[in-house]
Write an enzyme that holds these catalytic residues in place. Structure first.
Site, PDB file in Angstrom:
ATOM      1  N   GLY A 129       0.657  -5.156   1.009  1.00 60.74           N
ATOM      2  CA  GLY A 129      -0.459  -5.250   0.071  1.00 60.74           C
ATOM      3  C   GLY A 129      -0.027  -5.847  -1.254  1.00 60.74           C
ATOM      4  N   GLU A 183       3.806  -5.272   7.392  1.00 60.54           N
ATOM      5  CA  GLU A 183       2.899  -4.265   7.975  1.00 60.54           C
ATOM      6  C   GLU A 183       3.155  -4.047   9.461  1.00 60.54           C
ATOM      7  OE1 GLU A 183       2.053  -6.525   5.772  1.00 60.54           O
ATOM      8  OE2 GLU A 183       0.452  -5.832   4.460  1.00 60.54           O
ATOM      9  N   ALA A 229       0.850  -1.193   0.000  1.00 56.71           N
ATOM     10  CA  ALA A 229       0.000   0.000   0.000  1.00 56.71           C
ATOM     11  C   ALA A 229       0.884   1.241   0.000  1.00 56.71           C
ATOM     12  CB  ALA A 229      -0.887  -0.009   1.238  1.00 56.71           C
ATOM     13  N   GLU A 264      -0.239  -9.449  -0.728  1.00 57.11           N
ATOM     14  CA  GLU A 264      -1.660  -9.787  -0.587  1.00 57.11           C
ATOM     15  C   GLU A 264      -2.346  -9.801  -1.961  1.00 57.11           C
ATOM     16  OE1 GLU A 264      -2.028  -6.795   2.568  1.00 57.11           O
ATOM     17  OE2 GLU A 264      -3.127  -8.318   3.693  1.00 57.11           O
TER      18      GLU A 264
HETATM   19  C1  LIG Z   1      -5.279  -2.440   3.790  1.00 59.20           C
HETATM   20  C2  LIG Z   1      -3.823  -2.207   3.927  1.00 59.20           C
HETATM   21  C3  LIG Z   1      -3.014  -3.235   3.255  1.00 59.20           C
HETATM   22  C4  LIG Z   1      -1.692  -3.264   3.216  1.00 59.20           C
HETATM   23  C5  LIG Z   1      -0.848  -2.396   4.001  1.00 59.20           C
HETATM   24  C6  LIG Z   1       0.530  -2.236   3.390  1.00 59.20           C
HETATM   25  O1  LIG Z   1       0.833  -2.727   2.344  1.00 59.20           O
HETATM   26  S1  LIG Z   1       1.548  -1.268   4.274  1.00 59.20           S
HETATM   27  C7  LIG Z   1       3.014  -1.215   3.265  1.00 59.20           C
HETATM   28  C8  LIG Z   1       3.787  -2.468   3.341  1.00 59.20           C
HETATM   29  N1  LIG Z   1       5.004  -2.338   2.623  1.00 59.20           N
HETATM   30  C9  LIG Z   1       6.147  -2.072   3.209  1.00 59.20           C
HETATM   31  O2  LIG Z   1       6.234  -1.953   4.398  1.00 59.20           O
HETATM   32  C10 LIG Z   1       7.329  -1.901   2.313  1.00 59.20           C
HETATM   33  C11 LIG Z   1       8.044  -0.622   2.634  1.00 59.20           C
HETATM   34  N2  LIG Z   1       9.163  -0.405   1.766  1.00 59.20           N
HETATM   35  C12 LIG Z   1      10.339  -1.029   1.921  1.00 59.20           C
HETATM   36  O3  LIG Z   1      10.534  -1.874   2.755  1.00 59.20           O
HETATM   37  C13 LIG Z   1      11.438  -0.620   1.006  1.00 59.20           C
HETATM   38  O4  LIG Z   1      11.178   0.671   0.567  1.00 59.20           O
HETATM   39  C14 LIG Z   1      11.603  -1.538  -0.220  1.00 59.20           C
HETATM   40  C15 LIG Z   1      10.303  -1.701  -0.981  1.00 59.20           C
HETATM   41  C16 LIG Z   1      12.127  -2.898   0.238  1.00 59.20           C
HETATM   42  C17 LIG Z   1      12.619  -0.908  -1.196  1.00 59.20           C
HETATM   43  O5  LIG Z   1      13.837  -0.668  -0.483  1.00 59.20           O
HETATM   44  P1  LIG Z   1      14.992   0.214  -1.140  1.00 59.20           P
HETATM   45  O6  LIG Z   1      16.107   0.225  -0.142  1.00 59.20           O
HETATM   46  O7  LIG Z   1      15.269  -0.249  -2.495  1.00 59.20           O
HETATM   47  O8  LIG Z   1      14.406   1.668  -1.293  1.00 59.20           O
HETATM   48  P2  LIG Z   1      13.874   2.673  -0.192  1.00 59.20           P
HETATM   49  O9  LIG Z   1      13.471   1.974   1.021  1.00 59.20           O
HETATM   50  O10 LIG Z   1      14.844   3.780  -0.055  1.00 59.20           O
HETATM   51  O11 LIG Z   1      12.544   3.211  -0.879  1.00 59.20           O
HETATM   52  C18 LIG Z   1      12.597   3.991  -2.059  1.00 59.20           C
HETATM   53  C19 LIG Z   1      11.538   5.051  -1.961  1.00 59.20           C
HETATM   54  O12 LIG Z   1      10.252   4.430  -2.012  1.00 59.20           O
HETATM   55  C20 LIG Z   1       9.466   4.866  -0.908  1.00 59.20           C
HETATM   56  N3  LIG Z   1       8.587   3.750  -0.538  1.00 59.20           N
HETATM   57  C21 LIG Z   1       8.928   2.479  -0.332  1.00 59.20           C
HETATM   58  N4  LIG Z   1       7.867   1.739  -0.038  1.00 59.20           N
HETATM   59  C22 LIG Z   1       6.817   2.571  -0.067  1.00 59.20           C
HETATM   60  C23 LIG Z   1       5.415   2.384   0.159  1.00 59.20           C
HETATM   61  N5  LIG Z   1       4.897   1.188   0.449  1.00 59.20           N
HETATM   62  N6  LIG Z   1       4.639   3.470   0.067  1.00 59.20           N
HETATM   63  C24 LIG Z   1       5.127   4.684  -0.245  1.00 59.20           C
HETATM   64  N7  LIG Z   1       6.446   4.919  -0.469  1.00 59.20           N
HETATM   65  C25 LIG Z   1       7.267   3.862  -0.375  1.00 59.20           C
HETATM   66  C26 LIG Z   1      10.487   5.174   0.164  1.00 59.20           C
HETATM   67  O13 LIG Z   1       9.970   6.041   1.101  1.00 59.20           O
HETATM   68  C27 LIG Z   1      11.593   5.814  -0.654  1.00 59.20           C
HETATM   69  O14 LIG Z   1      11.244   7.124  -0.943  1.00 59.20           O
HETATM   70  P3  LIG Z   1      11.924   8.340  -0.194  1.00 59.20           P
HETATM   71  O15 LIG Z   1      11.431   9.539  -0.882  1.00 59.20           O
HETATM   72  O16 LIG Z   1      13.401   8.119  -0.279  1.00 59.20           O
HETATM   73  O17 LIG Z   1      11.440   8.251   1.227  1.00 59.20           O
END
Ligand SMILES: CC/C=C\CC(=O)SCCNC(=O)CCNC(=O)[C@H](O)C(C)(C)COP(=O)(O)OP(=O)(O)OC[C@H]1O[C@@H](n2cnc3c(N)ncnc32)[C@H](O)[C@@H]1OP(=O)(O)O
Length: 718
Positions: free
Chosen positions: A100, A123, A61, A103
């Protein structure tokens, strides 16, 4: 959004497009719904593949949308639409399928993953639970124990593990999209009855009650007050007690309680804070995006005590050639053996090649002559460090970055020993240096932006979260620790015991209370620093024993050290241990007697101090120093301080960090309590509210992301 195309005539391909991780924003969800309908309505299309742009399936998400009003189609019905489709839908998982994203993949009928992909339901790390069916589908697919483990830890599984667990159907070393298209063609027209996970029977096993009891016990123990892990267990429990539809209702109910919680806000704030610190800036205007790091191929470490060994391991594991220097032959051999062992264990644990051959050991400082970067890691002794910096300045090739692993000494004083002060920065590692994620990168008034950028980059290469901070006594972390420790000592003087103070802090969520931490780190460390600062006055009596420079001072720590009580290493400190080096802290009747005798000697009457006062005095004194640090321009923003405290000092992550916590409590409330305590203890400087918190509170306590606007720009430092 989502892009639709047709491949090989009969496969509809839906590509998620939302860089950088194809998070499921409102537009992406709408795109998926629209393109799914299109694929289902086109008679030529016999099967569907869902994939992500740029080799990333989906990062879950869109966390940035959590604060805003919900727009676009919700995730749960969107995933049901996919699962209910009469044409096979195959997820092509490249890069990541997280939250998500996974999922969504679980709603597909088949999953094909690239061998380098990572899958998980993280999450819980954002204070949530997998609220799009993850807690109901995953246990049905892979069983309760494995699902519980993945959901409560939030860890990422490799594609190989996901295959073994049964999360994915196939793993490929080539393009997962190509493999998925081929696979989709092969299953076109086949029955999907056995492929809809929501229709799978509830997980059953005679020992389920025991499994849940054990899981609940474990998460309660390790969560330190975080509610999401406990709620995750409750949601998975619903998958075994309720039919799917009812289980989904329960999941939604539990998700809603978490979604609006302060802990979820704290953890999501922290997620972005940890990423924000890499975009550093300094008061002079130097910035991460305009300062180019120098290339570093060869690094050197001087001093192979505990810290130097850990730093050498980190550098070698980052792929650098390392020269490790210890001038005493015997110590050098001991260090070599220890470092080899550390590298071996680490390689085994991480499943990576051994990096032992990356390190060359030497007894002579001359051996660092051709290094691009040198990290001095000798004892915390300014005179010794100065001598080494003078030597390095003469030995090293021009342009070598000279770094010191001091935990609080003046970087500028060290820089002034060299011919190129602009190349001197601090790299404050935390013990054990090869494990702890935090690195404080300290710039002095003369450090160049390029030197700072190089050290920040080096930290990143070593897998650390590097935070740039200005030069001052104790930098950020240890400077804030001082008033916190001071309050803990004062509480003992006034009637508390170390156990009581520690219990309050541990109930707040710290892994260890302040006195247990002191025993672990060694009481002599702070004693040496206080001695060097002229604060330790042995044998002093009367009023003067408890005053330094006009402010209240507690000599309790000094008195313990005078008794040879240095903490765990001597088997005695604020607690007693079964032997020197023992780890289990037990209350010590001797210490209680000592405190009573101390209070009597100084005319202090012990009182019962309540939980709230102990917590407020320790935390608000620390937070007040944090505001002073912001005001002084030592940290660029509250995120820097919060990341330092969570990663380096055991601040509970689900409370966001000290500065976030202050905002959550309310700046006016923190200010009011500081004013109250300062009125009661006017001789304690650390309780005098700093002007920044006053200014923020007077401006209706703006949200934390706006605090920087209120910080007066300090004079240029670089
Ligand atoms: C009903 C609800 C259902 C579901 C809930 C969810 O899905 S909650 C979200 C679950 N997902 C996560 O927790 C994943 C979070 N992201 C990460 O762990 C890492 O970003 C990832 C995907 C492994 C990539 O890692 P990497 O080291 O390659 O990059 P970085 O972490 O620096 O991320 C790059 C930029 O993307 C932004 N970002 C990452 N994930 C999300 C996200 N889910 N939503 C929005 N933005 C996301 C991250 O902030 C970085 O941007 P920046 O401007 O540098 O902050």
């Amino acid at each position: 959004m989502a892009f639709y195309s047709r491949v090989s005539g009969s496969v509809g391909v839906i590509t998620l497009q939302n860089p950088p991780v194809n998070a499921l924003s409102a537009a992406v969800r709408q795109g998926i719904v629209d393109t799914m309908h299109r694929a289902l309505s086109e008679p030529e299309v016999k099967s569907v593949v869902i994939c992500g742009q740029n080799g990333k399936f989906c990062g879950g998400a869109d966390i940035r949308e959590f604060g805003a009003n919900m727009r676009g189609p919700p995730l749960v019905p969107m995933i049901h639409l996919i699962e209910a489709a009469e044409k096979p839908v195959v997820a092509a998982i490249e890069g990541v399928a997280l939250g998500g994203g996974l999922e969504l993949a679980l709603g597909c009928h088949y999953r094909i993953a690239h061998s380098k992909a990572r899958l998980g339901l993280p999450e819980v790390t954002l204070g949530l639970l997998p609220g799009a069916g993850g807690t109901q589908r995953l246990p049905r697919l892979i069983g309760v124990p494995a699902a519980l483990e993945l959901i409560t830890t939030g860890r990422h599984a490799t594609a190989a593990e996901a295959l073994q667990l049964g999360i994915v159907d196939e793993v490929t070393d080539h393009s997962a999209v190509d493999a998925a298209v081929k696979f989709a063609q092969s299953v076109a027209g086949k029955s999907l009855d056995a492929r809809r996970i929501s229709t799978y029977p509830r997980p059953r096993s005679p020992d389920l009650a025991e499994i849940f009891e054990k899981a609940m016990k474990e998460v309660r123990r390790s969560a330190r007050g975080a509610i999401a892990p406990v709620t995750c267990v409750q949601a998975v429990h619903a998958s075994v007690t309720l039919p799917y539809a009812k289980g989904m209702e329960r999941e939604r109910e539990l998700f809603s309680t978490l979604f609006t919680s302060g802990q979820a806000h704290a953890l999501q704030y922290y997620f972005f804070a940890q990423r924000a610190v890499s975009r550093w800036s300094t008061p002079s205007g130097a910035r991460w995006d305009t300062s180019k790091p120098r290339p570093v191929h060869k690094a050197a470490v001087i001093g192979l005590g505990t810290m130097g060994r850990g730093i050498s391991v980190s550098l070698a594991q980052a792929g650098l050639s390392v020269v490790a220097v210890e001038t005493q032959e015997k110590q050098l051999l001991e260090a070599k053996q220890a470092v080899s062992g550390m590298l071996e264990r680490s390689a085994k644990r991480r499943g990576v090649p051994l990096a032992d051959d990356k390190i060359k050991y030497n007894c002579s400082v001359q051996a660092v002559a051709d290094a691009d970067l040198v990290i001095e890691a000798v004892f915390e002794d300014m005179a010794l460090k100065k001598t080494i910096f003078q030597q390095l300045s003469g030995i090293c090739k021009p342009g070598t970055l000279l770094c010191t692993n001091t935990s609080g000494l003046d970087i500028d004083e060290l820089a002034s020993q060299t011919q190129s002060p602009e190349l001197v920065v601090g790299m404050h590692f935390f013990a054990p240096a090869h494990v702890m994620k935090l690195l404080e990168v300290v710039y002095g008034p003369r450090s160049s932006p390029e030197a700072l950028a190089t050290a920040m980059e080096m930290g990143k290469k070593m897998g650390k979260v590097s935070v740039a901070v200005g030069n001052c006594r104790g930098f950020v972390g240890n400077r804030m620790l001082k008033p916190y420790l001071e309050q803990a000592f004062f509480l003992l003087e006034e009637g508390a015991t170390p156990e009581q103070v520690d219990q309050v802090l541990e109930e707040f969520g710290f892994a260890m209370g302040v006195f247990k931490v002191s025993d672990l780190s060694g009481l002599d460390v702070g004693w040496k620093v206080r001695k060097a600062d002229g604060l330790v006055v042995p044998g002093s009596t009367g009023k003067s024993a408890r005053i330094r420079g006009g402010s209240r001072y507690s000599p309790l720590g000094d008195l313990l050290c005078e008794q040879g009580r240095f903490g765990q290493k001597t088997g005695r400190g604020w607690y007693q241990y079964d032997k020197p080096g023992g780890r289990v802290a037990k209350p010590d009747p001797w210490l209680h007697g000592f405190l009573e005798e101390y209070r009597a000697r100084h005319g202090l009457v012990a009182r019962r101090i309540d939980h709230q006062e102990m917590l407020e005095r320790c935390l608000y004194a620390l937070i007040n120093e944090g505001f002073q640090i912001l005001q002084d321009g030592i940290a660029a923003g509250p995120e820097d301080i919060d990341v330092i405290y969570v990663l380096g000092y055991g601040w509970p992550r689900h409370r966001g960090g000290p500065m976030f916590y202050a905002g959550l409590v309310g700046l006016d409330k923190v200010l009011e309590r500081l004013e109250h305590y300062h009125q009661v203890y006017p001789d304690v400087l650390g309780l005098k509210p700093c002007s920044l918190i006053r200014k923020l509170a007077a401006s209706s306590s703006p949200p934390i992301h706006r605090w920087r606007e209120f910080i007066q720009k300090p004079r240029s430092q670089l």
